[in-house]
Design an enzyme around this catalytic site. Structure first.
Site, PDB file in Angstrom:
ATOM      1  N   SER A  56      44.907  38.176  55.692  1.00 26.90           N
ATOM      2  CA  SER A  56      45.623  36.945  56.065  1.00 26.90           C
ATOM      3  C   SER A  56      46.821  36.705  55.152  1.00 26.90           C
ATOM      4  O   SER A  56      47.845  36.166  55.589  1.00 26.90           O
ATOM      5  CB  SER A  56      44.682  35.733  56.071  1.00 26.90           C
ATOM      6  OG  SER A  56      44.343  35.339  54.761  1.00 26.90           O
TER       7      SER A  56
ATOM      8  N   ASN B 145      49.810  39.752  41.896  1.00 25.91           N
ATOM      9  CA  ASN B 145      48.459  39.609  42.446  1.00 25.91           C
ATOM     10  C   ASN B 145      48.229  38.144  42.801  1.00 25.91           C
ATOM     11  O   ASN B 145      48.757  37.255  42.146  1.00 25.91           O
ATOM     12  CB  ASN B 145      47.435  40.046  41.388  1.00 25.91           C
ATOM     13  CG  ASN B 145      45.997  39.892  41.871  1.00 25.91           C
ATOM     14  OD1 ASN B 145      45.654  40.327  42.977  1.00 25.91           O
ATOM     15  ND2 ASN B 145      45.141  39.262  41.068  1.00 25.91           N
TER      16      ASN B 145
ATOM     17  N   HIS C  84      45.053  35.344  43.305  1.00 24.39           N
ATOM     18  CA  HIS C  84      43.641  35.169  42.946  1.00 24.39           C
ATOM     19  C   HIS C  84      43.214  33.750  43.331  1.00 24.39           C
ATOM     20  O   HIS C  84      43.957  32.800  43.082  1.00 24.39           O
ATOM     21  CB  HIS C  84      43.457  35.405  41.445  1.00 24.39           C
ATOM     22  CG  HIS C  84      42.033  35.340  41.022  1.00 24.39           C
ATOM     23  ND1 HIS C  84      41.116  36.333  41.307  1.00 24.39           N
ATOM     24  CD2 HIS C  84      41.338  34.375  40.363  1.00 24.39           C
ATOM     25  CE1 HIS C  84      39.940  36.001  40.828  1.00 24.39           C
ATOM     26  NE2 HIS C  84      40.035  34.811  40.254  1.00 24.39           N
TER      27      HIS C  84
HETATM   28  C1  GAR Z   1      42.328  36.054  48.891  1.00 23.28           C
HETATM   29  O1  GAR Z   1      41.703  34.807  48.905  1.00 23.28           O
HETATM   30  C2  GAR Z   1      42.684  36.472  47.493  1.00 23.28           C
HETATM   31  O2  GAR Z   1      42.953  35.398  46.655  1.00 23.28           O
HETATM   32  C3  GAR Z   1      41.434  37.191  47.053  1.00 23.28           C
HETATM   33  O3  GAR Z   1      41.029  37.911  48.187  1.00 23.28           O
HETATM   34  C4  GAR Z   1      41.351  37.145  49.341  1.00 23.28           C
HETATM   35  C5  GAR Z   1      41.957  38.059  50.394  1.00 23.28           C
HETATM   36  O4  GAR Z   1      42.113  37.361  51.592  1.00 23.28           O
HETATM   37  N1  GAR Z   1      41.693  38.070  45.943  1.00 23.28           N
HETATM   38  C6  GAR Z   1      40.873  38.227  44.912  1.00 23.28           C
HETATM   39  O5  GAR Z   1      39.794  37.680  44.828  1.00 23.28           O
HETATM   40  C7  GAR Z   1      41.396  39.164  43.803  1.00 23.28           C
HETATM   41  N2  GAR Z   1      40.677  38.996  42.603  1.00 23.28           N
HETATM   42  P1  GAR Z   1      42.934  37.981  52.799  1.00 23.28           P
HETATM   43  O6  GAR Z   1      42.422  39.418  53.012  1.00 23.28           O
HETATM   44  O7  GAR Z   1      42.632  37.112  53.948  1.00 23.28           O
HETATM   45  O8  GAR Z   1      44.385  37.976  52.427  1.00 23.28           O
END
Ligand code: GAR
Length: 212
Positions: free
Chosen positions: A32, A126, A128
């Site tokens: 997303s 990144n 987070h």
């Molecule tokens: C996001 O919420 C991001 O912040 C997290 O993974 C999700 C990916 O969502 N990342 C971490 O936790 C990294 N440490 P998405 O695939 O819907 O973009």
């Protein structure tokens, strides 16, 4: 580097990068955030192009999104590489093949090594789902709920070797509600992620290029 403690006012005009920023996305999940970046580019809010997606999990929903958005997608399954460094070397080769300048970790759930960091100095961002430095690592939303914090949020930062560390570009705060579950809090955090990530890319690049 600019730091915000609450949801920031984002620039109303895109930074006029010329040529547009060449982004390479690293993702492991639903994608997303990648789609939010693609939408910001299509809407003229971010002057950039997504050169390629690298994903590490064959089941990841991000691959479907890439197909729909016409973004070249390369699977580098971490299970077939003997070490983190070897995976990172293949990531670098792929990013170079697609002429990537900025590496965007949009839900990349692998620890990166100095090999990748050295190949893109001060060019890896990144996102987070917490207000770093609180709750780095896996299951950040669950960690925040377990700690009983009343405010959580999301952070975009430059990548350094320690997990979820490095200079912060933008943060947005999200209230934790009494009846929140990991799912409801994550959903509210993601609304802010989709807002700040494209802006943070523009801000980081504008500052980087103004320094050179
Ligand atoms: C996001 O919420 C991001 O912040 C997290 O993974 C999700 C990916 O969502 N990342 C971490 O936790 C990294 N440490 P998405 O695939 O819907 O973009």
């Amino acid at each position: 580097m600019t730091r915000y403690l609450i949801a920031p006012a984002l620039p109303s005009q895109p930074y006029p990068f010329n040529p547009p920023l060449k982004l390479g996305i690293l993702a492991s999940g639903s994608g997303s955030n990648m789609e939010a970046i693609a939408r910001a580019i299509a809407d003229g809010e971010l002057n950039a192009s997504i050169q390629a997606l690298i994903y590490n999990n064959p089941e990841a929903g991000v691959a479907e999104r890439a197909k729909r958005l016409d973004i070249p997608a390369v699977l580098l399954n971490h299970r077939v590489f003997e070490s983190r460094e070897t995976l990172d070397k293949h990531i670098i080769q792929t990013l170079q093949k697609y002429q990537v300048e900025w590496v965007i970790m949009a839900g990349w759930m692998r620890r990166v090594t100095q090999v990748l960091i050295n190949a893109f100095p001060n060019r890896i961002l990144n996102i987070h789902p917490s207000l770093l430095p609180s709750f780095p690592g896996m299951r950040a939303v669950e960690q925040a709920l377990a700690a009983g914090v009343k405010l959580s949020g999301c952070t975009v930062h430059f990548v350094e070797l320690a997990v979820d560390s490095g200079p912060i570009v933008i943060q947005a705060a999200v209230p934790v509600l009494p009846d929140d579950t990991p799912k409801t809090l994550q959903a509210r955090i993601q609304v802010q992620e989709h807002r700040i990530f494209p802006a943070a890319i523009a801000l980081a690049a504008a500052e980087a290029y103004s320094e050179t």
